[in-house]
Write an enzyme that holds these catalytic residues in place. Structure first.
Site, PDB file in Angstrom:
ATOM      1  N   HIS A   1      26.486  36.935  49.095  1.00  0.00           N
ATOM      2  CA  HIS A   1      25.536  36.387  48.122  1.00  0.00           C
ATOM      3  C   HIS A   1      24.911  37.506  47.286  1.00  0.00           C
ATOM      4  O   HIS A   1      24.955  37.476  46.053  1.00  0.00           O
ATOM      5  CB  HIS A   1      24.441  35.602  48.868  1.00  0.00           C
ATOM      6  CG  HIS A   1      23.391  35.021  47.974  1.00  0.00           C
ATOM      7  ND1 HIS A   1      23.382  33.686  47.623  1.00  0.00           N
ATOM      8  CD2 HIS A   1      22.319  35.578  47.354  1.00  0.00           C
ATOM      9  CE1 HIS A   1      22.349  33.456  46.815  1.00  0.00           C
ATOM     10  NE2 HIS A   1      21.686  34.582  46.654  1.00  0.00           N
ATOM     11  N   GLU A   2      24.355  38.490  47.958  1.00  0.00           N
ATOM     12  CA  GLU A   2      23.681  39.568  47.231  1.00  0.00           C
ATOM     13  C   GLU A   2      24.684  40.374  46.412  1.00  0.00           C
ATOM     14  O   GLU A   2      24.367  40.857  45.329  1.00  0.00           O
ATOM     15  CB  GLU A   2      22.905  40.479  48.196  1.00  0.00           C
ATOM     16  CG  GLU A   2      21.782  39.778  48.963  1.00  0.00           C
ATOM     17  CD  GLU A   2      20.814  38.984  48.078  1.00  0.00           C
ATOM     18  OE1 GLU A   2      20.639  39.352  46.900  1.00  0.00           O
ATOM     19  OE2 GLU A   2      20.245  37.985  48.563  1.00  0.00           O
TER      20      GLU A   2
ATOM     21  N   HIS B   1      25.139  38.746  43.090  1.00  0.00           N
ATOM     22  CA  HIS B   1      24.101  39.166  42.129  1.00  0.00           C
ATOM     23  C   HIS B   1      24.433  40.553  41.588  1.00  0.00           C
ATOM     24  O   HIS B   1      24.263  40.832  40.398  1.00  0.00           O
ATOM     25  CB  HIS B   1      22.734  39.246  42.819  1.00  0.00           C
ATOM     26  CG  HIS B   1      22.072  37.927  43.073  1.00  0.00           C
ATOM     27  ND1 HIS B   1      21.868  36.996  42.078  1.00  0.00           N
ATOM     28  CD2 HIS B   1      21.525  37.392  44.201  1.00  0.00           C
ATOM     29  CE1 HIS B   1      21.230  35.937  42.588  1.00  0.00           C
ATOM     30  NE2 HIS B   1      21.021  36.153  43.879  1.00  0.00           N
TER      31      HIS B   1
ATOM     32  N   HIS C   1      26.926  40.485  38.866  1.00  0.00           N
ATOM     33  CA  HIS C   1      26.310  39.994  37.627  1.00  0.00           C
ATOM     34  C   HIS C   1      25.636  41.156  36.878  1.00  0.00           C
ATOM     35  O   HIS C   1      25.662  41.215  35.649  1.00  0.00           O
ATOM     36  CB  HIS C   1      25.281  38.916  38.008  1.00  0.00           C
ATOM     37  CG  HIS C   1      24.901  37.964  36.914  1.00  0.00           C
ATOM     38  ND1 HIS C   1      23.926  37.023  37.083  1.00  0.00           N
ATOM     39  CD2 HIS C   1      25.342  37.806  35.641  1.00  0.00           C
ATOM     40  CE1 HIS C   1      23.786  36.326  35.953  1.00  0.00           C
ATOM     41  NE2 HIS C   1      24.635  36.779  35.074  1.00  0.00           N
TER      42      HIS C   1
HETATM   43 ZN   LIG Z   1      20.109  34.855  45.329  1.00  0.00          ZN
END
Ligand SMILES: [Zn+2]
Length: 671
Positions: free
Chosen positions: A461-462, A465, A468
C-alpha cells in the site's frame, strides 16, 4: 555559521544532511524560513506591475523553498524518530505554522492579484497545466474566505476559530472517556482468550494501576476481547461502554458539540455561497456532489446488507447451539464470527509468518514495479536519521528517477501506523527536482524480520503511494505526486495491494525463511480467501457511518444529530446486531476536525476504483499487461493533480468505475 538545514545540501542526490543537523537547529531555521517566505509573499502581493502568471502564480510556486527544507526534515524526524525535544518543538511549531499559512491565504492584496488573473484567464495563453494551477490557487483562496469583506469576513474568522476549538474539545472528551473506563478481569474471566489478548490486558492493567488484567476501550484491546471472550455478560458490559464514548453525560459529553459544529459548518458554507457544507466539501473531490456519494454508497449497501442478514442467521444458530436464546446482539457478532471463521478457514498466523520475510516482500514490491514500469532499485549508502532506514536509487533506462527510503521497523520513537511522504516532491519549476520519497512502517524487528499478511499488504500500500510520487511528471510542485483529491489519493496505493494477491508473486517471493520452500498451495488459497471474511458486517458498519456523515452535512444542519442518525439507520434498515463503525458522539473522523467530514465515504470510493482498475488489467491480459501498465502510468501515476480526477480515470479506463469489481472482491456477489 550557516544553519545546516538551510545551507546547500551537498549530499548525494541532495538528501537532507541528517548527520549534521541537531534539534537546536530547527527553531532558528523555521524562524528564518518563515521570514524569508513572508518577504517573498509581500513582494508578490505588493508588486506594482500588472499581474501575470509569472509574477504571481509562478512566483508563489517558487516561494517558500526554505520552508520546504525545514518542514520536510522536521516532520520526517518528528513522526518517525521523535524525542521529548522534538515533541516540544512540534507543540511550539503547530500554532506558528497555522498562523503563517492562514496569513497567506487571507492576504487580501495577494488574493486581489490572483483574482485579477483569474478574471483574464482566457487571454493569458496558458498551458493546460498552468490553467489548472491558476484555477486551484484561486479556488484555494476563495474557499479559505479571502474574497469575503467586512462583517461577513469577521464572522467567518469567528466561525473558524470556534470550529477549531470545538474539534479539539471533541477529541479531548473522547480521550477522557477512553482513558477513564476500564473493566478489571479475574483470572477466571481470562478463559478462552488467546495469549496475545491476555498479554495486552495485563499490560493495560499495569498501565492503569489496576489489580490485575483489564479491558480498556482501546480498539486494539476491546475488539479482540469481543472476538474471543466466551463471557456474554462481560462482552455486553464492554460493548456498551465502548459505544457510549462521548455520550456519558457530564463534561465530556460530545452531543452538544456535534449540534454546534454542524450548524457552524452550514453557516460557513453559506457565507461562501454554497447550498450546504457537503456541497462545499465535495466541490474539490472526484465525487463532486452529495447525490453521487449517496448513489455509490447505496449500490454497495443493499448487497452488503443481504450478505450480513444471511451471516446473522448463521451466527444466531451458532449462538443457540451454545444454549443462548433470544436475538443475536451487537456484542455477540464478533465472537460468533470469529468461531465461524475458525471453522471455515482457519489460517495459522504462526505457520504463515516464516513465508513472509520483510526483505523478500520489499523485493516483491520492487519486482512488480520493475515488470510494470521498468523501474530498477539500487541500494544507496547514505547517512539517514536512523540506522534502521535504508535507501535505494530508483532508475529507469539508467536515468535517475528518485530516491526511495524505507524505514520499516517499529520503535518507541515512531508514531503508530504507516505512511508515505515526499521529502522532496517532483517538479520542473523553478528547476528540475527529482523526488525523495519515504515509506514509514511499524513492523516487528527480527532476524530475519517476518511480516503478517496485513503487514505485507501495508508494505505494498505505502509503496503504491511512493510510486505516485516517484513517477510524477508535472511542472509545478503544488500539483505533483499525491497532490490530488482526497477521494482519489488512495487509488494508487490500494490498487498496488492487488499485486501482492497475484498468485505468481506470492509463489515467487513468499518463501520459507529457513527452508526457502515456496508457500504451499493450500496456504496460499487460505490467505487469499481470508480477506473476504465477514465483509457483510464490515461493509454494513462502514457504509452506515458514511451515510450518517453525509446526511449531517447535506442540507440544513440537524438540530438533533442523534435523532437524525436514528432516522438514517431506520431508513436503510440497519441490521440490529451491527453497530455503526463510528457513532456520532465518538465519530472523530467527522467532528475532531473537518478533514473527513462529509468525506468518510472516500475510503469506499477509492476501493471501488482500485477494484475496477485492477479488473482492467485482468480483462486485458493479466496483472502485468504492459499496455495497461503504460496507461496507468501515463494517465494516473505521472499526472498528479494536473487534471480532474474523473478525467484521469476516464483516460485510463475508458469509462467511469462501477461497483461490480468491489462487490466481487468483497465476496458480496457470487462471481
Ligand atoms: Zn494510503
Amino acid at each position: 555559521m550557516t544553519n545546516p538545514i538551510l545551507s546547500d545540501w551537498t549530499t548525494p542526490f541532495e538528501i537532507a544532511p541528517f548527520a549534521d543537523i541537531a534539534d537546536k537547529d530547527f527553531p532558528p531555521a523555521l524562524e528564518q524560513a518563515m521570514q524569508a517566505h513572508n518577504s517573498q509573499i509581500d513582494a508578490i502581493a505588493e508588486n506594482q506591475d500588472i499581474p501575470t502568471f509569472a509574477n504571481t502564480i509562478e512566483a508563489l510556486e517558487a516561494a517558500g523553498e526554505q520552508m520546504d527544507k525545514v518542514l520536510s526534515v522536521f516532520f520526517t524526524v518528528a513522526g518517525a524518530d521523535s524525542n521529548p525535544v522534538r515533541e516540544q518543538l512540534q507543540r511550539d511549531f503547530s500554532p506558528k505554522l497555522a498562523a503563517h499559512f492562514s496569513g497567506i491565504s487571507s492576504n487580501k492584496a495577494l488574493f486581489q492579484r490572483v483574482a485579477e488573473l483569474w478574471a483574464r484567464k482566457d487571454q493569458l495563453g496558458l498551458s493546460d497545466e498552468q490553467a489548472r494551477v491558476l484555477m486551484l490557487t484561486h479556488r484555494g483562496f476563495v474557499r479559505a474566505g479571502a474574497a469575503l469583506t467586512g462583517d461577513v469576513d469577521a464572522r467567518m474568522q469567528e466561525i473558524k476559530a470556534r470550529l477549531a476549538l470545538l474539534g479539539t474539545s471533541f477529541t479531548q472528551n473522547l480521550l477522557a472517556d477512553e482513558r477513564d473506563w476500564f473493566m478489571t478481569l479475574t483470572e477466571d474471566d481470562l478463559q478462552g482468550l488467546p495469549d496475545f489478548v491476555i498479554d495486552t490486558a495485563r499490560a493495560a492493567g499495569e498501565e492503569k494501576g489496576a489489580d490485575g488484567p483489564v479491558v480498556t476501550l482501546s480498539r486494539s484491546l476491546i475488539v479482540p476481547f469481543l472476538q474471543f471472550s466466551p463471557r456474554r455478560d462481560l462482552r455486553e458490559k464492554a460493548y456498551r461502554a465502548w459505544t457510549a464514548r462521548g455520550a456519558n453525560g457530564g463534561d465530556t459529553d460530545n452531543r452538544e458539540i456535534a449540534v454546534e459544529t454542524l450548524s457552524l459548518r452550514e453557516e460557513r458554507a453559506k457565507l461562501l455561497g454554497y447550498d450546504s457544507f457537503a456541497d462545499f466539501k465535495l466541490e474539490t473531490e472526484m465525487a463532486r456532489t452529495p447525490d453521487r456519494v449517496r448513489d455509490l454508497l447505496m449500490q454497495v449497501w443493499e448487497p452488503a446488507k443481504t450478505r450480513a442478514d444471511a451471516d446473522a442467521a448463521i451466527l444466531t444458530q451458532m449462538m443457540q447451539e451454545d444454549g443462548v436464546n433470544g436475538p443475536l446482539e451487537a456484542w455477540d457478532w464478533r465472537y460468533y464470527a470469529e468461531k465461524h471463521r475458525k471453522a471455515e478457514h482457519d489460517l495459522d498466523e504462526a505457520k504463515l509468518k516464516p513465508y513472509l520475510q520483510l526483505d523478500r516482500m520489499i523485493e516483491a514490491s520492487f519486482a512488480c514495479a520493475n515488470r510494470l514500469f521498468g523501474l530498477e532499485f539500487k541500494p544507496l549508502d547514505v547517512p539517514l536519521y536512523h540506522p534502521d532506514c535504508r535507501a535505494w536509487e530508483v532508475t529507469r533506462n539508467d536515468q535517475h528517477i528518485a530516491v526511495f527510503i524505507g524505514d520499516y521497523f517499529a520503535r518507541g520513537s515512531k508514531r503508530s501506523g504507516a505512511w508515505c511522504s515526499a521529502m522532496r516532491s517532483q517538479a520542473k519549476f523553478p528547476k528540475e527536482q527529482a523526488p525523495v520519497v519515504i515509506n514509514v512502517c511499524n513492523f516487528a524487528k527480527g532476524d530475519p524480520a517476518l511480516l503478517s499478511y496485513d503487514d505485507a499488504r501495508t508494505l505494498f500500500h505505502e509503496f503504491g503511494h511512493a510510486l505516485h510520487q516517484m513517477l510524477s511528471d508535472v511542472t509545478y510542485e503544488s500539483i505533483s505526486g499525491t497532490s490530488v483529491a482526497r477521494d482519489f489519493v488512495e487509488l494508487p496505493s490500494q490498487l498496488y495491494e492487488h499485486w501482492l494477491e497475484v498468485p505468481e508473486v506470492l509463489a515467487e517471493f513468499a518463501t520459507h525463511a529457513e527452508t526457502g520452500a515456496p508457500m504451499p498451495q493450500e496456504m496460499l488459497q487460505k490467505v487469499l480467501q481470508a480477506a473476504n471474511f465477514d465483509q457483510g458486517f464490515q461493509t454494513v458498519e462502514y457504509v452506515a457511518s458514511a451515510l450518517v456523515d453525509l446526511a449531517f452535512h447535506d442540507g440544513a444542519a440537524p438540530g438533533d444529530p442523534m435523532a437524525k442518525q436514528a432516522e438514517v439507520l431506520d431508513a436503510i434498515g440497519m441490521p440490529q446486531a451491527i453497530g455503526m463503525r463510528h457513532a456520532t458522539p465518538h465519530f472523530a473522523h467527522v467532528f475532531a476536525g473537518d478533514g473527513y467530514s462529509s468525506g468518510y465515504y472516500s475510503y469506499m470510493w477509492s476501493e471501488v476504483m482500485d477494484a475496477d482498475a485492477f479488473a482492467a488489467f485482468e480483462e486485458a491480459g493479466g496483472a502485468f499487461d504492459p499496455e495497461r501498465a503504460k496507461a496507468l502510468e501515463v494517465n494516473i501515476l505521472s499526472t498528479g493533480g494536473s487534471r480532474e480526477a474523473e478525467d484521469l480515470y476516464l483516460a485510463f479506463r475508458g469509462r467511469l468505475p462501477g461497483v461490480e469489481a468491489l462487490l466481487k472482491g468483497r465476496g458480496l456477489v457470487t462471481a
